[in-house]
Design an enzyme around this catalytic site. Structure first.
Site, PDB file in Angstrom:
ATOM      1  N   HIS A  56      60.629  61.430  79.359  1.00 33.48           N
ATOM      2  CA  HIS A  56      61.569  60.588  80.207  1.00 33.48           C
ATOM      3  C   HIS A  56      62.806  60.086  79.393  1.00 33.48           C
ATOM      4  O   HIS A  56      62.873  60.718  78.353  1.00 33.48           O
ATOM      5  CB  HIS A  56      60.848  59.138  80.492  1.00 33.48           C
ATOM      6  N   HIS A  58      64.586  57.874  77.972  1.00 32.75           N
ATOM      7  CA  HIS A  58      65.025  56.806  77.159  1.00 32.75           C
ATOM      8  C   HIS A  58      65.451  57.431  75.642  1.00 32.75           C
ATOM      9  O   HIS A  58      64.894  58.587  75.306  1.00 32.75           O
ATOM     10  CB  HIS A  58      63.969  55.775  76.738  1.00 32.75           C
ATOM     11  N   HIS A 112      57.541  53.133  84.765  1.00 31.25           N
ATOM     12  CA  HIS A 112      58.341  52.839  83.115  1.00 31.25           C
ATOM     13  C   HIS A 112      59.892  53.175  83.576  1.00 31.25           C
ATOM     14  O   HIS A 112      60.613  52.483  83.453  1.00 31.25           O
ATOM     15  CB  HIS A 112      57.942  53.479  81.902  1.00 31.25           C
ATOM     16  N   HIS A 171      54.182  55.178  71.473  1.00 26.78           N
ATOM     17  CA  HIS A 171      54.193  54.239  70.311  1.00 26.78           C
ATOM     18  C   HIS A 171      52.942  53.547  70.021  1.00 26.78           C
ATOM     19  O   HIS A 171      51.963  53.444  70.509  1.00 26.78           O
ATOM     20  CB  HIS A 171      54.897  52.948  71.431  1.00 26.78           C
TER      21      HIS A 171
END
Ligand code: ZN
Ligand code: FE
Length: 259
Positions: A56, A58, A112, A171
């Site tokens: 994605h 980000h 998200h 993460h």
């Protein structure tokens, strides 16, 4: 045989590096920073970064893409529905791509972000899932763009993958996610056991990933919204009835945002 290592970046990101020793080719997932990958390549002469996989848009997932492509001439794969720097191949639901000789299937998993994709390699022994910020170990990504309904659907779909699937998320949030999971399910022995195990890993500075779908089904409250005890806790928290799994999910997600 593909070897997978985590290159740490920023405070809690992992850049997953897939390595094929035979061809000396490697691929990286979500390089938010180019530096750890370039350092690895410098330490491993003769290796080539052939592919960059993006889940994605980000910054902590795409920040190093352009520099790596410039330096290595890698192919950049990313979601069709989002703006991805230097993307060569735009991927959407049902697409299949070959990376280091492995076939990956693309799932669209909005929530998200709206265009978020996951990469799944089906394998009789050990299926692989690279799911970015959608499914985390014992948690899930924040709803920056999507609705609770979209995220719940995306997670429910990932939950149907084979139990042995290795889950590579982006993460190191596992311990704080498990603190929340314990608050949601104080009586779940699997959650307590996992919390103790991950606490020991993190005290030593060790990584808590990858996870597996089996472990997530047993301990991730966001995959357990149809459990009676989880619904009851969500009802208590919201001060009202959550009549559907999506509403239980939405209540948990809002609670976690302030936890
Ligand atoms: Zn993200
Ligand atoms: Fe992220």
């Amino acid at each position: 045989m593909i070897k997978i290592d985590a290159l740490p970046a920023f405070s809690d990101n992992y850049l997953w590096l897939l390595q094929d020793a035979e061809s000396r080719c490697c691929a990286v997932v979500d390089p938010g920073d180019a530096a750890p990958v370039l350092a690895w390549l410098e330490a491993h002469p003769g290796w080539r970064l052939t592919d960059i996989l993006v889940t994605h848009h980000h910054a902590d997932h795409v920040g190093g893409v352009a520099r790596l492509k410039d330096a290595c001439g890698s192919r950049v794969l990313g979601p069709a529905q989002e703006r991805i720097p230097a993307r060569d191949q735009a991927l959407g639901e049902g697409d299949r791509v070959q990376v280091l000789g492995l076939e990956f299937q693309i799932f669209e998993v909005p929530g998200h972000t709206l265009g978020h994709i996951a990469y799944y390699h089906e394998d009789a022994g050990q299926p692989l899932l690279f799911c970015g910020d959608t499914l985390f170990a014992a948690g899930c990504g924040r709803l920056f763009e999507g609705t609770p309904e979209q995220m719940h659907r995306s997670l429910s779909r990932l939950a149907t993958l084979p139990a042995a699937t290795q889950v590579y998320c982006t993460h190191e949030y596992t311990l704080s996610n498990l603190r929340f999971a314990k608050a949601v399910e104080p009586a779940n022995p699997n959650t307590a056991e996992r919390f103790a195990r991950v606490s020991r890993l993190r005290e030593r500075g060790d990584i808590s990933l990858p996870s597996t779908i089996a472990l997530e089904l047993a301990t991730n409250p966001f995959l357990r919204v149809t459990e009676t005890s989880v619904k009851q806790m969500a009802d208590e928290r919201a001060g009202r009835e959550n009549p559907t799994p999506v509403e239980v999910f939405a209540t948990l997600r809002a609670w976690k945002d302030q936890f």
